[in-house]
Design a protein around this motif. Sequence first.
Motif, PDB file in Angstrom:
ATOM      1  N   ALA A  94       0.794  -1.262  -0.084  1.00 23.69           N
ATOM      2  CA  ALA A  94      -0.066  -0.007  -0.009  1.00 23.69           C
ATOM      3  C   ALA A  94       0.882   1.256  -0.035  1.00 23.69           C
ATOM      4  O   ALA A  94       0.569   2.238  -0.794  1.00 23.69           O
ATOM      5  CB  ALA A  94      -0.975  -0.092   1.247  1.00 23.69           C
ATOM      6  N   LEU A  95       1.842   1.370   0.993  1.00 20.62           N
ATOM      7  CA  LEU A  95       2.640   2.356   0.819  1.00 20.62           C
ATOM      8  C   LEU A  95       3.350   2.807  -0.415  1.00 20.62           C
ATOM      9  O   LEU A  95       3.605   3.881  -1.096  1.00 20.62           O
ATOM     10  CB  LEU A  95       3.703   2.285   1.953  1.00 20.62           C
ATOM     11  CG  LEU A  95       3.095   2.440   3.381  1.00 20.62           C
ATOM     12  CD1 LEU A  95       3.996   1.824   4.266  1.00 20.62           C
ATOM     13  CD2 LEU A  95       3.005   3.765   3.666  1.00 20.62           C
ATOM     14  N   LEU A  96       3.862   1.867  -1.034  1.00 21.13           N
ATOM     15  CA  LEU A  96       4.614   1.832  -2.265  1.00 21.13           C
ATOM     16  C   LEU A  96       3.883   1.938  -3.437  1.00 21.13           C
ATOM     17  O   LEU A  96       4.318   2.911  -4.472  1.00 21.13           O
ATOM     18  CB  LEU A  96       5.435   0.405  -2.641  1.00 21.13           C
ATOM     19  CG  LEU A  96       6.516  -0.238  -1.863  1.00 21.13           C
ATOM     20  CD1 LEU A  96       7.013  -1.440  -2.254  1.00 21.13           C
ATOM     21  CD2 LEU A  96       7.696   0.694  -1.706  1.00 21.13           C
ATOM     22  N   THR A  97       2.640   1.808  -3.369  1.00 23.28           N
ATOM     23  CA  THR A  97       1.526   2.058  -4.333  1.00 23.28           C
ATOM     24  C   THR A  97       1.143   3.543  -4.175  1.00 23.28           C
ATOM     25  O   THR A  97       1.017   4.124  -5.118  1.00 23.28           O
ATOM     26  CB  THR A  97       0.450   0.938  -4.225  1.00 23.28           C
ATOM     27  OG1 THR A  97       0.891  -0.314  -4.447  1.00 23.28           O
ATOM     28  CG2 THR A  97      -0.702   1.317  -5.643  1.00 23.28           C
ATOM     29  N   GLU A 131      15.325   3.771   3.880  1.00 25.27           N
ATOM     30  CA  GLU A 131      14.191   4.827   4.236  1.00 25.27           C
ATOM     31  C   GLU A 131      12.904   4.262   3.380  1.00 25.27           C
ATOM     32  O   GLU A 131      11.709   4.835   3.801  1.00 25.27           O
ATOM     33  CB  GLU A 131      14.602   6.210   3.833  1.00 25.27           C
ATOM     34  CG  GLU A 131      15.744   6.856   4.849  1.00 25.27           C
ATOM     35  CD  GLU A 131      14.928   6.997   6.439  1.00 25.27           C
ATOM     36  OE1 GLU A 131      13.975   7.632   6.375  1.00 25.27           O
ATOM     37  OE2 GLU A 131      15.486   6.168   7.179  1.00 25.27           O
ATOM     38  N   LEU A 132      12.973   3.844   2.162  1.00 23.19           N
ATOM     39  CA  LEU A 132      12.087   3.418   1.622  1.00 23.19           C
ATOM     40  C   LEU A 132      11.113   4.536   0.715  1.00 23.19           C
ATOM     41  O   LEU A 132      11.065   4.577  -0.357  1.00 23.19           O
ATOM     42  CB  LEU A 132      10.794   2.625   2.144  1.00 23.19           C
ATOM     43  CG  LEU A 132      11.573   1.098   2.795  1.00 23.19           C
ATOM     44  CD1 LEU A 132      10.582   0.318   3.522  1.00 23.19           C
ATOM     45  CD2 LEU A 132      12.255   0.272   1.522  1.00 23.19           C
ATOM     46  N   LEU A 133      10.609   5.493   1.643  1.00 25.77           N
ATOM     47  CA  LEU A 133       9.834   6.601   1.108  1.00 25.77           C
ATOM     48  C   LEU A 133      10.216   7.857   1.843  1.00 25.77           C
ATOM     49  O   LEU A 133      10.513   7.906   2.994  1.00 25.77           O
ATOM     50  CB  LEU A 133       8.410   6.620   1.426  1.00 25.77           C
ATOM     51  CG  LEU A 133       7.645   5.427   0.726  1.00 25.77           C
ATOM     52  CD1 LEU A 133       7.395   4.154   1.434  1.00 25.77           C
ATOM     53  CD2 LEU A 133       6.210   5.991   0.130  1.00 25.77           C
ATOM     54  N   VAL A 154       8.864  -2.900  -5.482  1.00 22.30           N
ATOM     55  CA  VAL A 154       7.420  -2.729  -6.163  1.00 22.30           C
ATOM     56  C   VAL A 154       6.902  -3.913  -6.718  1.00 22.30           C
ATOM     57  O   VAL A 154       5.891  -4.481  -6.272  1.00 22.30           O
ATOM     58  CB  VAL A 154       7.330  -1.441  -6.935  1.00 22.30           C
ATOM     59  CG1 VAL A 154       5.973  -1.464  -7.502  1.00 22.30           C
ATOM     60  CG2 VAL A 154       7.798  -0.341  -6.089  1.00 22.30           C
ATOM     61  N   ASP A 155       7.562  -4.391  -7.991  1.00 21.86           N
ATOM     62  CA  ASP A 155       7.131  -5.584  -8.386  1.00 21.86           C
ATOM     63  C   ASP A 155       6.997  -6.855  -7.729  1.00 21.86           C
ATOM     64  O   ASP A 155       5.979  -7.752  -7.793  1.00 21.86           O
ATOM     65  CB  ASP A 155       7.759  -5.692  -9.847  1.00 21.86           C
ATOM     66  CG  ASP A 155       7.518  -4.627 -10.800  1.00 21.86           C
ATOM     67  OD1 ASP A 155       6.211  -3.905 -10.731  1.00 21.86           O
ATOM     68  OD2 ASP A 155       8.162  -4.464 -11.831  1.00 21.86           O
ATOM     69  N   PRO A 156       8.235  -7.108  -7.065  1.00 26.08           N
ATOM     70  CA  PRO A 156       8.126  -8.514  -6.168  1.00 26.08           C
ATOM     71  C   PRO A 156       7.088  -8.700  -5.187  1.00 26.08           C
ATOM     72  O   PRO A 156       6.501  -9.639  -4.859  1.00 26.08           O
ATOM     73  CB  PRO A 156       9.761  -8.496  -5.780  1.00 26.08           C
ATOM     74  CG  PRO A 156      10.446  -7.466  -6.606  1.00 26.08           C
ATOM     75  CD  PRO A 156       9.519  -6.517  -7.078  1.00 26.08           C
ATOM     76  N   LEU A 186      -4.759  -3.145 -12.897  1.00 26.02           N
ATOM     77  CA  LEU A 186      -4.993  -4.664 -12.911  1.00 26.02           C
ATOM     78  C   LEU A 186      -3.634  -5.397 -12.192  1.00 26.02           C
ATOM     79  O   LEU A 186      -3.986  -6.348 -11.431  1.00 26.02           O
ATOM     80  CB  LEU A 186      -4.763  -5.043 -14.385  1.00 26.02           C
ATOM     81  CG  LEU A 186      -4.997  -6.567 -14.696  1.00 26.02           C
ATOM     82  CD1 LEU A 186      -6.446  -7.055 -14.508  1.00 26.02           C
ATOM     83  CD2 LEU A 186      -4.492  -6.663 -16.091  1.00 26.02           C
ATOM     84  N   GLU A 187      -2.448  -4.767 -12.311  1.00 25.41           N
ATOM     85  CA  GLU A 187      -1.306  -5.228 -11.677  1.00 25.41           C
ATOM     86  C   GLU A 187      -1.515  -5.331 -10.201  1.00 25.41           C
ATOM     87  O   GLU A 187      -1.158  -6.208  -9.404  1.00 25.41           O
ATOM     88  CB  GLU A 187       0.002  -4.496 -12.125  1.00 25.41           C
ATOM     89  CG  GLU A 187       0.533  -4.851 -13.403  1.00 25.41           C
ATOM     90  CD  GLU A 187       1.053  -6.101 -13.572  1.00 25.41           C
ATOM     91  OE1 GLU A 187       1.286  -6.849 -12.393  1.00 25.41           O
ATOM     92  OE2 GLU A 187       2.012  -6.577 -14.636  1.00 25.41           O
ATOM     93  N   GLN A 188      -2.279  -4.344  -9.684  1.00 26.20           N
ATOM     94  CA  GLN A 188      -2.295  -3.990  -8.112  1.00 26.20           C
ATOM     95  C   GLN A 188      -3.558  -4.802  -7.519  1.00 26.20           C
ATOM     96  O   GLN A 188      -3.692  -4.792  -6.550  1.00 26.20           O
ATOM     97  CB  GLN A 188      -2.513  -2.708  -7.928  1.00 26.20           C
ATOM     98  CG  GLN A 188      -1.234  -1.648  -8.167  1.00 26.20           C
ATOM     99  CD  GLN A 188      -1.639  -0.247  -8.309  1.00 26.20           C
ATOM    100  OE1 GLN A 188      -2.605   0.138  -8.067  1.00 26.20           O
ATOM    101  NE2 GLN A 188      -0.463   0.556  -8.825  1.00 26.20           N
TER     102      GLN A 188
END
Length: 302
Positions: A16-19, A51-53, A70-72, A141-143
């Motif tokens: 959720a955070l990455l998206t 830190e990621l974000l 993100v993808d993995p 779709l990916e999410q």
Amino acid sequence: MRFNKLDLNLLVALNALLTERNISRAAEKLYLSQPATSGALSRLRAYFNDELLVPSGRQLMLTQRAKELVDPVREVLMRIDTTIAAQPQFDPATESRVFTLLVSDYTSTVLIPTLLAELYREAPNLRIRLRNQAERPDEVLEQGEADFLVIPSQYLAKDHPSAALFEEDYLCVTWEGNSRVKERLTFDDYLACGHVIATFEHTNPLSTFDGWFMESFDVKRRVEVTAPTLSALPSMVIGTDRIATVHRRIALRAQATLPIKVWEPPPRIPRLVQMLQWHKHRSNDPAIRWIRDKIVTAAAGV
């Protein structure tokens, strides 16, 4: 549950955070409070030693490590959802799951009513959620935020299966009292008329393929009216010398009830091939297969 010292529940928060790239929106998506979501981010930062974000102005930007995740992370969660959470059996008569379709205004007009009637006959408890097409439907779709896309062939996501639904072309529409276009529609007439076109919140090209084609050939139309819907365009030329270019099925439906004339477009527009697409990891879900077949059947009757 932990795997390699990582609380697997944090993967959902990480996705959720990455998206969303926003703690408030991620919290809403997770049904958590902002402090709880911030706490999850802190634990993720400690685990990945990154830190990621990071703040950038009023936004949060992904670090390089976050971009690599993100993808993995999305792939892992999708596999869990489709292999463990998915039901092995599907009974249309009793199923009450919610299925999300990403559709355009055009699809909602010409296909969805037939589909809903077909589904209601065999699966009356099934719930259908229709969403407007986003700027990046492939990402939706990916999410896993949509079960199906109904989309023109040139916008298909390359990594997921699809099926052809039907073909469509275009007609031009004018008021029957148009003072400029009377006996025939010439190319000069087409360019001289003011145009009524559809535009969308995300500047989405998917529902305005005619506009994409015209611009690709450097044909400039004088746009005088923009609207957030395709199906209403024929009614908006009435009482004016304006013109609209719309899908044939929409034009012919409007012609049956409105004082308009329809014309073949002077610049020939390639036919549109409408497609159905679903996530590759959901191909074995019996419910997805059943609904897919119903959509294809409904499209054959369009």
